[in-house]
Design an enzyme around this catalytic site. Structure first.
Site, mmCIF file in Angstrom:
data_model
loop_
_atom_site.group_PDB
_atom_site.id
_atom_site.type_symbol
_atom_site.label_atom_id
_atom_site.label_comp_id
_atom_site.label_asym_id
_atom_site.label_seq_id
_atom_site.Cartn_x
_atom_site.Cartn_y
_atom_site.Cartn_z
ATOM 1 N N LEU A 21 0.861 -0.792 0.407
ATOM 2 C CA LEU A 21 0.322 0.080 -0.135
ATOM 3 C C LEU A 21 0.895 1.036 0.268
ATOM 4 O O LEU A 21 0.446 2.946 -0.104
ATOM 5 C CB LEU A 21 -0.790 -0.100 0.898
ATOM 6 C CG LEU A 21 -1.487 -1.224 1.039
ATOM 7 C CD1 LEU A 21 -2.443 -0.313 2.437
ATOM 8 C CD2 LEU A 21 -3.292 -1.211 0.339
ATOM 9 N N SER A 22 2.211 1.613 -0.028
ATOM 10 C CA SER A 22 3.312 1.990 0.248
ATOM 11 C C SER A 22 3.039 2.906 -1.361
ATOM 12 O O SER A 22 2.094 4.557 -1.057
ATOM 13 C CB SER A 22 4.687 2.100 0.112
ATOM 14 O OG SER A 22 4.943 1.008 0.967
ATOM 15 N N LYS A 71 16.320 -6.932 3.007
ATOM 16 C CA LYS A 71 16.112 -5.534 4.170
ATOM 17 C C LYS A 71 17.554 -5.274 4.076
ATOM 18 O O LYS A 71 18.088 -5.177 4.762
ATOM 19 C CB LYS A 71 15.047 -5.417 4.753
ATOM 20 C CG LYS A 71 13.580 -4.807 4.607
ATOM 21 C CD LYS A 71 12.920 -5.228 6.279
ATOM 22 C CE LYS A 71 11.376 -4.700 5.099
ATOM 23 N NZ LYS A 71 10.465 -4.051 6.964
ATOM 24 N N ASN A 92 15.306 -0.513 5.587
ATOM 25 C CA ASN A 92 13.715 0.123 5.264
ATOM 26 C C ASN A 92 13.694 0.747 3.933
ATOM 27 O O ASN A 92 12.886 0.861 3.095
ATOM 28 C CB ASN A 92 12.772 -0.851 5.904
ATOM 29 C CG ASN A 92 12.300 0.844 6.237
ATOM 30 O OD1 ASN A 92 12.970 1.824 7.375
ATOM 31 N ND2 ASN A 92 10.335 1.392 6.841
ATOM 32 N N ASP A 107 11.323 1.703 10.565
ATOM 33 C CA ASP A 107 10.324 0.795 11.092
ATOM 34 C C ASP A 107 10.077 0.716 12.543
ATOM 35 O O ASP A 107 9.205 0.874 12.886
ATOM 36 C CB ASP A 107 10.785 -0.982 10.468
ATOM 37 C CG ASP A 107 10.137 -0.867 9.196
ATOM 38 O OD1 ASP A 107 9.499 -0.761 8.529
ATOM 39 O OD2 ASP A 107 10.813 -2.081 8.663
ATOM 40 N N ARG A 157 9.620 -19.009 16.638
ATOM 41 C CA ARG A 157 9.990 -20.633 16.221
ATOM 42 C C ARG A 157 11.083 -21.213 15.938
ATOM 43 O O ARG A 157 11.361 -22.069 16.483
ATOM 44 C CB ARG A 157 9.092 -20.293 14.559
ATOM 45 C CG ARG A 157 8.947 -21.619 13.723
ATOM 46 C CD ARG A 157 8.198 -21.970 12.226
ATOM 47 N NE ARG A 157 8.982 -20.891 11.476
ATOM 48 C CZ ARG A 157 8.153 -20.573 9.823
ATOM 49 N NH1 ARG A 157 7.510 -21.327 9.534
ATOM 50 N NH2 ARG A 157 9.176 -19.412 9.382
ATOM 51 N N ILE A 228 1.023 -6.386 14.126
ATOM 52 C CA ILE A 228 1.816 -5.467 12.924
ATOM 53 C C ILE A 228 1.213 -6.531 11.099
ATOM 54 O O ILE A 228 1.503 -5.420 10.319
ATOM 55 C CB ILE A 228 3.244 -5.698 12.721
ATOM 56 C CG1 ILE A 228 3.860 -6.820 12.705
ATOM 57 C CG2 ILE A 228 3.793 -3.935 13.876
ATOM 58 C CD1 ILE A 228 5.258 -6.232 11.647
ATOM 59 N N GLY A 251 -2.036 -2.881 12.985
ATOM 60 C CA GLY A 251 -1.003 -2.507 12.412
ATOM 61 C C GLY A 251 -0.905 -1.439 11.136
ATOM 62 O O GLY A 251 -0.197 -1.288 10.525
#
Ligand code: ATR
Length: 290
Positions: A21-22, A71, A92, A107, A157, A228, A251
């Protein structure tokens, strides 16, 4: 059609980038400020990066945001890192200035700005649980430590990534106790002082589901639960937290705030906050949802 050579080209690089959506918020800002500039999506393979950065050096592209999975990979192509990007070890936001390619990271600062704006939480001396140790987790954990939190549990994880992040944080922030666990060992960790839970993983997106949200039964009753992931708005985590009466942080705020900071780095002009916010809201019908 003739290309307009005076138009400044910005964009986002990554793979995938289709759903970003940037462009919506940056293009709305360019129009509002009457700038001859546009913001595009560039879906790149890793082998495209050298040529792409050459175009930045030749000023054919004025600046880009960087998303998954580049990144960290873009660090190789950058001449000057801002203190934030250097500390975090990820970038970023990239722009060309004074003959050099600069790398910045908005960020973490964007996340904390959004959290403060939407929840009024005071982060100093708080105990925090963060899920995820990827690119976004890296930046957010740094920003939380910088804001003076007392302890940080990183639940991830894969333990190797969590350990990498934990070790980096320990060298930078002596006043925050940092440790890590995985989803199985989380049951053994004391959570009764936790005032903020942040999800930085992709759980809740693309039908990826949480195994259990039972940790919500063990945190402080006035805690903020933050995700987020912004699509869907009411993620599985936030829905679970809402049912238990926690304060919620959605988010989209981080997307907006990191975009505001990126825009200001690109243009050295004040970003039109309301225009960019409205553009995102229009695109997502975000606030129309329950
Ligand atoms: P980003 O830049 O958005 O942070 P990333 O660097 O690819 O993206 O990191 C994604 C994060 O989501 C990681 O913490 C990842 O966990 P691993 O380090 O174990 O890979 C986490 N993640 C992704 N899918 C997950 C899943 N199904 N269950 C739990 N964690 C998941």
């Amino acid at each position: 059609m003739m290309e307009d050579e005076s138009e400044k080209i910005f964009g986002i690089i990554g793979n995938p980038v289709e759903h970003s959506l940037s462009p919506v918020m940056h293009n709305a800002a360019f129009v509002a400020l009457g700038m001859n500039a546009s913001y595009k999506k560039f879906k790149l393979d890793v082998s495209d990066l050298p040529h792409f950065f050459e175009q930045i050096r030749q000023q054919k592209i004025a600046g880009v945001n960087v998303t998954i999975p580049y990144k960290q990979a873009v660090l190789n192509f950058i001449d000057v890192l801002t203190p934030q990007a250097k500390k975090i070890g990820a970038v970023n936001t990239v722009y060309f200035r004074d003959g050099q390619i600069h790398g910045h990271n908005t960020d973490g600062l964007g996340y904390v700005a959004s959290l403060k704006q939407d929840t009024k939480i005071q982060l100093k001396d708080k105990h925090v649980l963060v899920f995820g140790a990827g690119g976004a987790g890296l930046a957010i954990c740094h920003a939380l430590c910088e804001a003076g939190i007392k302890s940080l549990i990183i639940c991830n994880r894969s333990s190797s990534k969590a350990k990498y992040l934990t070790d980096r944080l320990k060298t930078h922030y002596r006043n925050t106790v940092v440790f890590s666990c995985d989803f199985k060992t989380l049951v053994n960790v004391m959570l009764d002082q936790i005032s903020l839970v942040v999800n930085t993983t992709s759980l809740g997106m693309n039908n990826q589901s949480w195994n259990s949200l039972s940790f919500l039964n063990r945190i402080k009753s006035d805690a903020v639960v933050s995700d987020i992931v912004y699509n869907p708005k009411n993620t599985e985590l936030l829905q679970g937290a809402k049912n238990k009466g926690f304060n919620l942080h959605y988010g989209l705020g981080m997307l907006l705030q990191q975009g505001i900071l990126a825009f200001e780095s690109f243009t050295q002009q004040r970003a039109p906050f309301e225009v960019m916010q409205q553009a995102l809201e229009n695109q997502t019908a975000y606030f129309a949802e329950s």
